[in-house]
Design a protein around this motif. Sequence first.
Motif, PDB file in Angstrom:
ATOM      1  N   LEU A 182       0.867  -1.226  -0.066  1.00 49.78           N
ATOM      2  CA  LEU A 182      -0.012  -0.031   0.074  1.00 49.78           C
ATOM      3  C   LEU A 182       0.957   1.277   0.038  1.00 49.78           C
ATOM      4  CD1 LEU A 182      -2.838  -0.879   2.501  1.00 49.78           C
ATOM      5  CD2 LEU A 182      -2.974  -0.617   0.061  1.00 49.78           C
ATOM      6  N   ALA A 183       2.041   1.234   0.549  1.00 52.29           N
ATOM      7  CA  ALA A 183       2.890   2.175   0.577  1.00 52.29           C
ATOM      8  C   ALA A 183       3.305   2.388  -0.727  1.00 52.29           C
ATOM      9  CB  ALA A 183       3.690   2.061   1.570  1.00 52.29           C
ATOM     10  N   GLU A 184       3.952   1.643  -1.328  1.00 55.72           N
ATOM     11  CA  GLU A 184       4.242   1.712  -2.826  1.00 55.72           C
ATOM     12  C   GLU A 184       3.134   2.098  -3.632  1.00 55.72           C
ATOM     13  OE1 GLU A 184       6.059  -1.937  -3.936  1.00 55.72           O
ATOM     14  OE2 GLU A 184       7.565  -1.751  -2.536  1.00 55.72           O
ATOM     15  N   SER A 185       2.062   1.689  -3.375  1.00 57.02           N
ATOM     16  CA  SER A 185       1.042   2.073  -4.559  1.00 57.02           C
ATOM     17  C   SER A 185       0.759   3.680  -4.005  1.00 57.02           C
ATOM     18  CB  SER A 185      -0.343   1.261  -4.154  1.00 57.02           C
ATOM     19  OG  SER A 185      -0.795   1.611  -2.979  1.00 57.02           O
ATOM     20  N   ILE A 186       0.644   3.882  -2.758  1.00 57.14           N
ATOM     21  CA  ILE A 186       0.853   5.439  -2.518  1.00 57.14           C
ATOM     22  C   ILE A 186       1.758   6.534  -3.186  1.00 57.14           C
ATOM     23  CG2 ILE A 186       0.703   7.241  -0.770  1.00 57.14           C
ATOM     24  CD1 ILE A 186      -0.873   5.205   1.097  1.00 57.14           C
ATOM     25  N   LYS A 187       2.767   6.002  -2.986  1.00 59.02           N
ATOM     26  CA  LYS A 187       3.947   6.642  -3.601  1.00 59.02           C
ATOM     27  C   LYS A 187       3.864   6.715  -5.148  1.00 59.02           C
ATOM     28  CE  LYS A 187       7.732   5.764  -0.636  1.00 59.02           C
ATOM     29  NZ  LYS A 187       8.943   4.842  -0.366  1.00 59.02           N
ATOM     30  N   ASP A 188       3.417   5.553  -5.874  1.00 59.48           N
ATOM     31  CA  ASP A 188       3.045   5.509  -7.434  1.00 59.48           C
ATOM     32  C   ASP A 188       1.998   6.579  -7.674  1.00 59.48           C
ATOM     33  OD1 ASP A 188       5.073   3.663  -7.611  1.00 59.48           O
ATOM     34  OD2 ASP A 188       3.761   2.100  -7.734  1.00 59.48           O
ATOM     35  N   LEU A 189       0.835   6.870  -7.054  1.00 62.57           N
ATOM     36  CA  LEU A 189      -0.313   7.583  -7.308  1.00 62.57           C
ATOM     37  C   LEU A 189       0.392   9.024  -7.178  1.00 62.57           C
ATOM     38  CD1 LEU A 189      -3.161   5.543  -5.602  1.00 62.57           C
ATOM     39  CD2 LEU A 189      -2.612   5.993  -8.238  1.00 62.57           C
ATOM     40  N   GLU A 190       1.258   9.193  -5.971  1.00 58.68           N
ATOM     41  CA  GLU A 190       1.428  10.623  -5.794  1.00 58.68           C
ATOM     42  C   GLU A 190       2.383  10.913  -7.089  1.00 58.68           C
ATOM     43  OE1 GLU A 190       3.180  10.546  -2.018  1.00 58.68           O
ATOM     44  OE2 GLU A 190       1.465  10.964  -1.029  1.00 58.68           O
ATOM     45  N   GLN A 191       3.223  10.023  -7.639  1.00 52.79           N
ATOM     46  CA  GLN A 191       4.220  10.304  -8.718  1.00 52.79           C
ATOM     47  C   GLN A 191       3.357  10.672 -10.017  1.00 52.79           C
ATOM     48  OE1 GLN A 191       7.403  10.790  -8.440  1.00 52.79           O
ATOM     49  NE2 GLN A 191       7.024  11.679 -10.533  1.00 52.79           N
TER      50      GLN A 191
END
Length: 62
Positions: A28-37
């Motif tokens: 989930l932390a990685e997906s949040i970073k991807d969405l923010e990017q």
Amino acid sequence: MAGLYHFGKRMTLPSSVQIKHDLRLLMLAESIKDLEQQLVDLGVPSVETKTKTAAADLPQLF
């Protein structure tokens, strides 16, 4: 709980439930970073939320 010996000392191993929970948090932390990017790439102005610091608060597995 199962044990493991490391340099003669017994170490307890985490349960399968705890391992799955930690993996979900990391995903989930990685997906949040991807969405923010993706938002940055689209040029959407950033919104300051608590999610920016939530990834830093995740437990360290190693």
